[in-house]
Enzyme design. Structure first.
Site, PDB file in Angstrom:
ATOM      1  CE  LYS A 140      30.340  26.643  58.814  1.00  8.65           C
ATOM      2  NZ  LYS A 140      29.468  25.921  59.747  1.00  8.65           N
ATOM      3  CG  ASP A 189      32.010  20.485  62.339  1.00  3.93           C
ATOM      4  OD1 ASP A 189      32.972  21.259  62.227  1.00  3.93           O
ATOM      5  OD2 ASP A 189      30.958  20.814  62.903  1.00  3.93           O
ATOM      6  CD  GLN A 246      26.050  25.989  61.102  1.00  7.00           C
ATOM      7  OE1 GLN A 246      26.839  25.842  60.181  1.00  7.00           O
ATOM      8  NE2 GLN A 246      26.413  26.524  62.258  1.00  7.00           N
TER       9      GLN A 246
END
Length: 285
Positions: free
Chosen positions: A57, A124, A101
């Site tokens: 990322k 997200d 994460q």
């Protein structure tokens, strides 16, 4: 009956195409915004798979001209410390997207921490307001992996309306939001899971089959309808290599379209994360 030619759904190539477009858009907007878009990825602990994802990322951010504000916390970090960082990032004007994460260490409550992210910066797409917007088919930030699956189907002009889609897995990360996105495109959707009876019978009825359970080689050729589209979301480490939830070599002989692992849905997830962050950035104009 078997399908002799199966087309590969190349997520890596499509992700590169999307990222190229995002990079061009950033260059256009940066002068009027006075800064590039910013993404903050928070990682807790030393999960090897998570570390790889975070590095990918961060590299992708650099490649398209997006600022990266990632932070890596030790495994024993307490919840108030992470919450304080989320609050700080919510208030930081340079940050347009925030991602935690997953998975987190067991002593941390992922749900409560995800709820603290500003929904406008929820890169997200997992905040209840964004998931609720998806339920209502509203314009909202969409969950990255399911959005990546839908983008792949669209890129390859795969018909969805009227088709029977079977999503194997009911997680909030993939299964549930993907089922809603497929419904939105007028598919008839079945969600199967670990307690589903006669699983093979159900998967064989699918025109579009999306396994997302994290069990290596779960889907064998006899479980796939000849000519079906199979999008493998699973990722599992077997010995020294990564494999999906699908017996790739076997299903390749049956399906009409199939994603590889790696190189299928994974790169698309990262591309959608960057796209969501850019969307949040653009909405500040």
């Amino acid at each position: 009956m078997s399908v002799t030619t199966c087309q590969i759904l190349d997520g890596k190539a499509l992700a590169q195409k999307i990222q190229l477009g995002l990079g061009e858009r950033i260059q256009t907007l940066k002068s009027s915004m006075g800064r590039p878009p910013g993404l903050a990825v928070l990682m807790v602990g030393d999960n090897p798979a998570s570390a790889v994802y975070v590095r990918n990322k961060e590299k992708a951010c650099t490649k398209i001209g997006m600022a990266s504000f990632g932070r890596h916390f030790p495994t024993n970090t307490n919840e108030p410390e992470i919450l304080a960082e989320i609050v700080r990032l919510n208030q930081d004007e340079r940050v347009d997207g925030i991602l935690i994460q997953l998975p987190l260490p067991k002593h941390l409550d992922a749900v409560s921490l995800l709820y603290q992210i500003d929904p406008k910066k929820d890169a997200d797409g997992l905040h209840p307001l964004n998931l609720g917007g998806l339920v209502r088919s509203e314009d909202c930030i969409r969950s990255c992996t399911p959005a990546g699956v839908m983008a792949l189907l669209k890129e390859y002009n795969i018909p969805i309306a009227g088709k029977h889609a079977v999503v194997l897995g009911r997680s909030i990360l993939v299964g549930k939001p993907l089922a809603l996105m497929l419904l939105e495109e007028n598919a008839t959707v079945t969600i199967a899971h670990s307690r589903t009876e006669n699983l093979a019978e159900i998967t064989r009825s699918a025109d579009i089959l999306v396994p997302a359970v994290g069990k290596a080689n779960l889907i064998t050729p006899d479980m796939v309808k000849p000519g079906a589209v199979v999008v493998d979301v699973g990722i599992n480490r077997v010995a020294d290599r990564l494999v999906g939830d699908v017996d790739y070599a076997g299903v390749l002989e049956v399906a009409s379209y199939l994603t590889p692992v790696p190189g299928g849905v994974g790169p698309m997830t990262v591309a959608m994360l960057l796209k969501n962050t850019l969307l949040s950035y653009e909405r500040k104009l």
